[in-house]
Design a protein around this motif. Sequence first.
Motif, short mmCIF file in Angstrom:
data_model
loop_
_atom_site.label_atom_id
_atom_site.label_comp_id
_atom_site.label_asym_id
_atom_site.label_seq_id
_atom_site.Cartn_x
_atom_site.Cartn_y
_atom_site.Cartn_z
N LYS A 1 -16.07 61.15 -19.53
CA LYS A 1 -15.70 62.47 -20.02
C LYS A 1 -14.19 62.62 -20.21
O LYS A 1 -13.74 63.17 -21.20
CB LYS A 1 -16.20 63.51 -19.01
CG LYS A 1 -16.14 64.92 -19.51
CD LYS A 1 -16.80 65.83 -18.50
CE LYS A 1 -16.89 67.25 -19.01
NZ LYS A 1 -17.51 68.13 -18.04
N GLY A 2 -13.38 62.09 -19.29
CA GLY A 2 -11.94 62.27 -19.35
C GLY A 2 -11.20 61.14 -20.03
O GLY A 2 -9.99 61.15 -20.12
N ALA A 3 -11.89 60.14 -20.55
CA ALA A 3 -11.23 58.98 -21.12
C ALA A 3 -10.76 59.27 -22.54
O ALA A 3 -11.34 60.06 -23.26
CB ALA A 3 -12.18 57.79 -21.13
N SER A 4 -9.68 58.61 -22.91
CA SER A 4 -9.18 58.77 -24.27
C SER A 4 -10.05 57.97 -25.22
O SER A 4 -10.73 57.03 -24.83
CB SER A 4 -7.74 58.32 -24.35
OG SER A 4 -7.66 56.94 -24.07
N SER A 5 -10.02 58.32 -26.46
CA SER A 5 -10.89 57.66 -27.42
C SER A 5 -10.37 56.29 -27.83
O SER A 5 -11.10 55.50 -28.40
CB SER A 5 -11.06 58.54 -28.66
OG SER A 5 -9.79 58.73 -29.26
N SER A 6 -9.10 55.98 -27.57
CA SER A 6 -8.53 54.73 -28.05
C SER A 6 -8.90 53.53 -27.19
O SER A 6 -9.22 52.48 -27.72
CB SER A 6 -7.02 54.85 -28.17
OG SER A 6 -6.47 55.06 -26.89
N ASP A 7 -8.86 53.64 -25.88
CA ASP A 7 -9.07 52.44 -25.07
C ASP A 7 -10.17 52.59 -24.02
O ASP A 7 -10.54 51.61 -23.41
CB ASP A 7 -7.77 52.01 -24.40
CG ASP A 7 -7.23 53.04 -23.43
OD1 ASP A 7 -6.32 52.69 -22.69
OD2 ASP A 7 -7.71 54.17 -23.41
N LYS B 1 -10.06 53.88 -21.05
CA LYS B 1 -9.54 54.09 -19.69
C LYS B 1 -8.41 55.10 -19.73
O LYS B 1 -7.64 55.14 -20.69
CB LYS B 1 -9.01 52.79 -19.09
CG LYS B 1 -10.06 51.86 -18.62
CD LYS B 1 -9.41 50.74 -17.84
CE LYS B 1 -10.46 49.83 -17.25
NZ LYS B 1 -9.86 48.77 -16.47
N SER B 2 -8.31 55.88 -18.70
CA SER B 2 -7.21 56.83 -18.65
C SER B 2 -5.93 56.13 -18.19
O SER B 2 -5.97 55.02 -17.65
CB SER B 2 -7.55 57.98 -17.73
OG SER B 2 -7.60 57.53 -16.39
N LYS B 3 -4.82 56.76 -18.39
CA LYS B 3 -3.54 56.19 -17.97
C LYS B 3 -3.48 56.07 -16.46
O LYS B 3 -2.89 55.14 -15.93
CB LYS B 3 -2.39 57.04 -18.48
CG LYS B 3 -2.23 56.99 -19.97
CD LYS B 3 -1.10 57.87 -20.43
CE LYS B 3 -1.00 57.88 -21.93
NZ LYS B 3 0.05 58.77 -22.42
N PHE B 4 -4.10 57.00 -15.77
CA PHE B 4 -4.11 56.95 -14.31
C PHE B 4 -4.83 55.70 -13.81
O PHE B 4 -4.36 55.04 -12.88
CB PHE B 4 -4.79 58.21 -13.75
CG PHE B 4 -4.93 58.19 -12.26
CD1 PHE B 4 -3.83 58.39 -11.44
CD2 PHE B 4 -6.16 57.96 -11.67
CE1 PHE B 4 -3.96 58.36 -10.07
CE2 PHE B 4 -6.30 57.94 -10.29
CZ PHE B 4 -5.19 58.14 -9.50
N GLU B 5 -5.96 55.36 -14.41
CA GLU B 5 -6.69 54.16 -14.00
C GLU B 5 -5.89 52.90 -14.29
O GLU B 5 -5.91 51.95 -13.51
CB GLU B 5 -8.04 54.11 -14.71
CG GLU B 5 -9.02 55.17 -14.24
CD GLU B 5 -10.29 55.19 -15.06
OE1 GLU B 5 -10.34 54.51 -16.11
OE2 GLU B 5 -11.22 55.89 -14.66
N PHE B 6 -5.17 52.91 -15.41
CA PHE B 6 -4.33 51.76 -15.76
C PHE B 6 -3.22 51.57 -14.74
O PHE B 6 -2.97 50.46 -14.27
CB PHE B 6 -3.75 51.98 -17.16
CG PHE B 6 -2.90 50.85 -17.65
CD1 PHE B 6 -3.47 49.66 -18.05
CD2 PHE B 6 -1.52 50.98 -17.70
CE1 PHE B 6 -2.68 48.62 -18.51
CE2 PHE B 6 -0.73 49.95 -18.14
CZ PHE B 6 -1.31 48.76 -18.55
N VAL B 7 -2.55 52.65 -14.37
CA VAL B 7 -1.47 52.59 -13.38
C VAL B 7 -2.03 52.18 -12.02
O VAL B 7 -1.43 51.38 -11.30
CB VAL B 7 -0.73 53.94 -13.31
CG1 VAL B 7 0.23 53.98 -12.13
CG2 VAL B 7 0.02 54.20 -14.61
N LYS B 8 -3.17 52.72 -11.67
CA LYS B 8 -3.80 52.39 -10.39
C LYS B 8 -4.18 50.91 -10.33
O LYS B 8 -3.94 50.24 -9.31
CB LYS B 8 -5.05 53.26 -10.21
CG LYS B 8 -5.74 53.08 -8.90
CD LYS B 8 -6.92 54.01 -8.79
CE LYS B 8 -7.69 53.78 -7.52
NZ LYS B 8 -8.89 54.61 -7.43
#
Length: 74
Positions: free
Chosen positions: A17-23, A25-32
């Motif tokens: 639901k909160g993920a961006s359409s491009s990749d 994963k959210s930026k928070f998950e990437f940083v985590k």
Amino acid sequence: MESTISLRPKGKGKPSKGASSSDGKSKFEFVKEWSNWSLKKAKVATHYGFIPLIIIIGMNSDPKPHLYQLLSPV
């Protein structure tokens, strides 16, 4: 005939639901994910580098001890 590389997995299911359409994963998950990876690498470096660091510091102190004096328990 250009080939394109897609970063999105080709699996079934809907994006979250909160993920961006491009990749996906959210930026928070990437940083985590990267912070967990870097902390694991730092833990390994600290684990294997602590005793050699103490030996190097001990050999550079005054009076200059020999290596066997640093490693002996007495």
